[in-house]
Design a protein around this motif. Structure first.
Motif, PDB file in Angstrom:
ATOM      1  N   HIS A 277       0.822  -1.203   0.000  1.00  0.00           N
ATOM      2  CA  HIS A 277       0.000   0.000   0.000  1.00  0.00           C
ATOM      3  C   HIS A 277       0.861   1.260   0.000  1.00  0.00           C
ATOM      4  O   HIS A 277       1.855   1.344   0.726  1.00  0.00           O
ATOM      5  N   LYS A 278       0.447   2.209  -0.807  1.00  0.00           N
ATOM      6  CA  LYS A 278       1.120   3.495  -0.879  1.00  0.00           C
ATOM      7  C   LYS A 278       0.079   4.613  -0.904  1.00  0.00           C
ATOM      8  O   LYS A 278      -1.115   4.376  -1.069  1.00  0.00           O
ATOM      9  N   ILE A 279       0.571   5.830  -0.762  1.00  0.00           N
ATOM     10  CA  ILE A 279      -0.269   7.017  -0.870  1.00  0.00           C
ATOM     11  C   ILE A 279      -0.122   7.568  -2.287  1.00  0.00           C
ATOM     12  O   ILE A 279       0.999   7.799  -2.764  1.00  0.00           O
ATOM     13  N   TYR A 280      -1.245   7.774  -2.943  1.00  0.00           N
ATOM     14  CA  TYR A 280      -1.275   8.305  -4.305  1.00  0.00           C
ATOM     15  C   TYR A 280      -1.991   9.649  -4.318  1.00  0.00           C
ATOM     16  O   TYR A 280      -2.745   9.977  -3.401  1.00  0.00           O
ATOM     17  N   VAL A 281      -1.731  10.419  -5.407  1.00  0.00           N
ATOM     18  CA  VAL A 281      -2.180  11.802  -5.445  1.00  0.00           C
ATOM     19  C   VAL A 281      -2.837  12.124  -6.780  1.00  0.00           C
ATOM     20  O   VAL A 281      -2.351  11.721  -7.841  1.00  0.00           O
TER      21      VAL A 281
ATOM     22  N   GLU B 150       5.870   8.950  -1.991  1.00  0.00           N
ATOM     23  CA  GLU B 150       6.585   7.869  -1.323  1.00  0.00           C
ATOM     24  C   GLU B 150       6.963   8.244   0.110  1.00  0.00           C
ATOM     25  O   GLU B 150       7.624   9.258   0.343  1.00  0.00           O
ATOM     26  N   THR B 151       6.543   7.388   1.057  1.00  0.00           N
ATOM     27  CA  THR B 151       6.923   7.592   2.454  1.00  0.00           C
ATOM     28  C   THR B 151       8.085   6.697   2.858  1.00  0.00           C
ATOM     29  O   THR B 151       8.656   6.873   3.938  1.00  0.00           O
ATOM     30  N   GLY B 152       8.432   5.713   2.016  1.00  0.00           N
ATOM     31  CA  GLY B 152       9.480   4.760   2.348  1.00  0.00           C
ATOM     32  C   GLY B 152       8.991   3.568   3.148  1.00  0.00           C
ATOM     33  O   GLY B 152       9.773   2.656   3.458  1.00  0.00           O
ATOM     34  N   ARG B 153       7.682   3.549   3.476  1.00  0.00           N
ATOM     35  CA  ARG B 153       7.097   2.447   4.233  1.00  0.00           C
ATOM     36  C   ARG B 153       5.701   2.166   3.692  1.00  0.00           C
ATOM     37  O   ARG B 153       5.129   2.983   2.953  1.00  0.00           O
ATOM     38  N   GLN B 154       5.140   1.036   4.056  1.00  0.00           N
ATOM     39  CA  GLN B 154       3.770   0.721   3.669  1.00  0.00           C
ATOM     40  C   GLN B 154       2.837   1.641   4.449  1.00  0.00           C
ATOM     41  O   GLN B 154       2.786   1.588   5.684  1.00  0.00           O
TER      42      GLN B 154
ATOM     43  N   MET C  88      -0.343  13.687   7.448  1.00  0.00           N
ATOM     44  CA  MET C  88      -0.526  12.630   8.434  1.00  0.00           C
ATOM     45  C   MET C  88      -0.799  11.338   7.673  1.00  0.00           C
ATOM     46  O   MET C  88      -1.532  11.334   6.688  1.00  0.00           O
ATOM     47  N   TYR C  89      -0.198  10.257   8.119  1.00  0.00           N
ATOM     48  CA  TYR C  89      -0.452   8.964   7.492  1.00  0.00           C
ATOM     49  C   TYR C  89      -0.184   7.861   8.504  1.00  0.00           C
ATOM     50  O   TYR C  89       0.368   8.094   9.589  1.00  0.00           O
ATOM     51  N   VAL C  90      -0.581   6.649   8.141  1.00  0.00           N
ATOM     52  CA  VAL C  90      -0.527   5.517   9.055  1.00  0.00           C
ATOM     53  C   VAL C  90       0.366   4.442   8.465  1.00  0.00           C
ATOM     54  O   VAL C  90       0.173   4.028   7.311  1.00  0.00           O
ATOM     55  N   THR C  91       1.354   3.974   9.233  1.00  0.00           N
ATOM     56  CA  THR C  91       2.189   2.859   8.798  1.00  0.00           C
ATOM     57  C   THR C  91       1.603   1.551   9.321  1.00  0.00           C
ATOM     58  O   THR C  91       1.057   1.492  10.426  1.00  0.00           O
ATOM     59  N   VAL C  92       1.704   0.506   8.500  1.00  0.00           N
ATOM     60  CA  VAL C  92       1.048  -0.772   8.812  1.00  0.00           C
ATOM     61  C   VAL C  92       2.013  -1.947   8.701  1.00  0.00           C
ATOM     62  O   VAL C  92       1.601  -3.081   8.462  1.00  0.00           O
ATOM     63  N   ASP C  93       3.307  -1.669   8.913  1.00  0.00           N
ATOM     64  CA  ASP C  93       4.319  -2.697   8.684  1.00  0.00           C
ATOM     65  C   ASP C  93       5.114  -3.056   9.940  1.00  0.00           C
ATOM     66  O   ASP C  93       6.187  -3.637   9.858  1.00  0.00           O
ATOM     67  N   SER C  94       4.580  -2.738  11.132  1.00  0.00           N
ATOM     68  CA  SER C  94       5.357  -2.973  12.350  1.00  0.00           C
ATOM     69  C   SER C  94       4.608  -3.802  13.391  1.00  0.00           C
ATOM     70  O   SER C  94       5.013  -3.836  14.551  1.00  0.00           O
ATOM     71  N   GLY C  95       3.508  -4.449  12.978  1.00  0.00           N
ATOM     72  CA  GLY C  95       2.709  -5.191  13.937  1.00  0.00           C
ATOM     73  C   GLY C  95       1.661  -4.361  14.624  1.00  0.00           C
ATOM     74  O   GLY C  95       0.977  -4.838  15.543  1.00  0.00           O
ATOM     75  N   ALA C  96       1.500  -3.127  14.199  1.00  0.00           N
ATOM     76  CA  ALA C  96       0.472  -2.224  14.712  1.00  0.00           C
ATOM     77  C   ALA C  96       0.269  -1.127  13.674  1.00  0.00           C
ATOM     78  O   ALA C  96       1.113  -0.901  12.801  1.00  0.00           O
ATOM     79  N   ASN C  97      -0.863  -0.450  13.744  1.00  0.00           N
ATOM     80  CA  ASN C  97      -1.101   0.724  12.909  1.00  0.00           C
ATOM     81  C   ASN C  97      -0.732   1.963  13.711  1.00  0.00           C
ATOM     82  O   ASN C  97      -1.343   2.239  14.756  1.00  0.00           O
ATOM     83  N   ASP C  98       0.264   2.717  13.236  1.00  0.00           N
ATOM     84  CA  ASP C  98       0.795   3.877  13.937  1.00  0.00           C
ATOM     85  C   ASP C  98       0.603   5.140  13.107  1.00  0.00           C
ATOM     86  O   ASP C  98       0.706   5.105  11.873  1.00  0.00           O
TER      87      ASP C  98
ATOM     88  N   VAL D  37      -4.459  -0.719  16.851  1.00  0.00           N
ATOM     89  CA  VAL D  37      -4.665   0.226  15.754  1.00  0.00           C
ATOM     90  C   VAL D  37      -4.871   1.648  16.265  1.00  0.00           C
ATOM     91  O   VAL D  37      -5.730   1.898  17.110  1.00  0.00           O
ATOM     92  N   ASP D  38      -4.064   2.578  15.744  1.00  0.00           N
ATOM     93  CA  ASP D  38      -4.371   4.008  15.713  1.00  0.00           C
ATOM     94  C   ASP D  38      -4.300   4.391  14.239  1.00  0.00           C
ATOM     95  O   ASP D  38      -3.246   4.232  13.607  1.00  0.00           O
TER      96      ASP D  38
END
Length: 315
Positions: free
Chosen positions: A102-106, A125-129, A145-155, A193-194
């Motif tokens: 998943h990425k952020i598109y514009v 590109e944020t460099g992370r999912q 503001m965005y949410v990363t989902v690749d660390s075992g939690a949504n941050d 999840v946050d």
């Protein structure tokens, strides 16, 4: 779902709305004073990126305008938000291309009309999912503001923008799920999840309203971050409420309320739009958008009350 009947607002007759107002989740609302003499513009998760518009926050889903249809195998177009910047409208959304995360598109509008045609600008590109893009504005600075989902939690992270398509510096983590209500406490869906950060401003104060707990949990809810210092990039400047500020109402038949978005009506009243379902099943099916008024507490924090029963929206 819209039912049409006459109600008075500032001397004009508008359609009366019934909850749910839109059979889509992840709503975001804004106001364009130019379009048709002033229209509320609503978007939400769907296969296409669609902008709905209407004369009040509760009737913002009256007319649909498709501005982007995914191509080249793009899927999972989620959580669009729309912003006026630098003479154009910009839409940030989540999506996934074949073989990618998943990425952020514009999207960028081709004119200054929010309902004009749009050009696909590619990924930011944020460099992370990453998912759930939205803007925070503090002073003259804009932050994504965005949410990363690749660390075992949504941050939740924020990152300063140089332009609508360029970052200025690195990201800062400002919210990580820690409390039971951020981890689906009381349900079988316990992923931490946050997510879904949305800015809210009042009397000089800056807030971020976010969604907490697994999206599929009936205990999905809204939490609140308050900016306590000048620099939003300092995680210590954000204070999180120790409890949800908007949560399920079994007595009113509403479960898993989340993805809050906000608007001020022409009569000065404040509106909360959010996604929820009418079942306590541990899945994300049939999450739909609802609207209701809200007020402010004595300390200037939002008082969202409880989710109201489905049916005609209180005038």
């Amino acid at each position: 779902m819209i039912l049409f009947g006459a109600i008075g607002l500032a001397g004009m007759a508008y359609a009366q709305a019934v909850n749910p107002i839109l059979p889509h989740a992840d709503p975001f609302i804004t106001y364009d004073p130019v379009t048709s003499g002033g229209q509320y513009v609503l978007t939400a998760t769907g296969r296409d990126i669609t902008l709905w518009s209407g004369p009040t926050p509760a009737t913002a889903s009256a007319t649909a305008h498709v501005i982007f249809t995914p191509k080249d195998g793009m899927t999972q177009t989620w959580s669009p938000t729309v912003w006026k910047m630098d003479g154009h409208w910009w839409v940030y959304f989540t999506a996934q291309m074949p073989g990618e995360k998943h990425k952020i598109y514009v999207l960028q509008s081709d004119t200054d009309d929010v309902l004009s045609t749009y050009t696909f600008k590619g990924a930011l590109e944020t460099g992370r999912q990453s998912i759930d893009p939205s803007l925070l504005i503090v002073g003259k600075s804009r932050y994504l503001m965005y949410v990363t989902v690749d660390s075992g939690a949504n941050d939740i992270h924020i990152r300063k923008l140089k332009t609508p398509m360029e970052f200025d510096g690195e990201a800062a983590l400002i919210a990580h799920p820690e409390a039971g209500w951020e981890k689906g406490e009381g349900s079988t869906r316990n992923y931490p999840v946050d997510e879904g950060p949305t800015a809210l401003y009042h009397n000089g104060k800056t807030f971020i309203v976010f969604s907490a707990s697994d999206t599929a949990s009936p205990r999905y809810c809204l939490g609140l971050l308050t900016l306590t210092g000048r620099d939003p990039m300092l995680p210590t400047n954000w204070k999180k409420t120790p409890h949800p500020v908007f949560e399920w109402s079994p007595e009113n038949g509403i479960y898993g309320p989340g993805r809050g978005t906000f608007s001020k009506a022409k009569d000065g009243s404040m509106w909360l739009l959010y996604a929820a379902k009418t079942s306590d099943a541990p899945n994300a099916a049939r999450r739909e958008t609802r609207a209701q008024r809200f007020t402010w507490n004595a300390d200037d924090t939002p008082n969202f009350g409880v989710p109201e029963k489905d049916g005609p929206i209180k005038p």
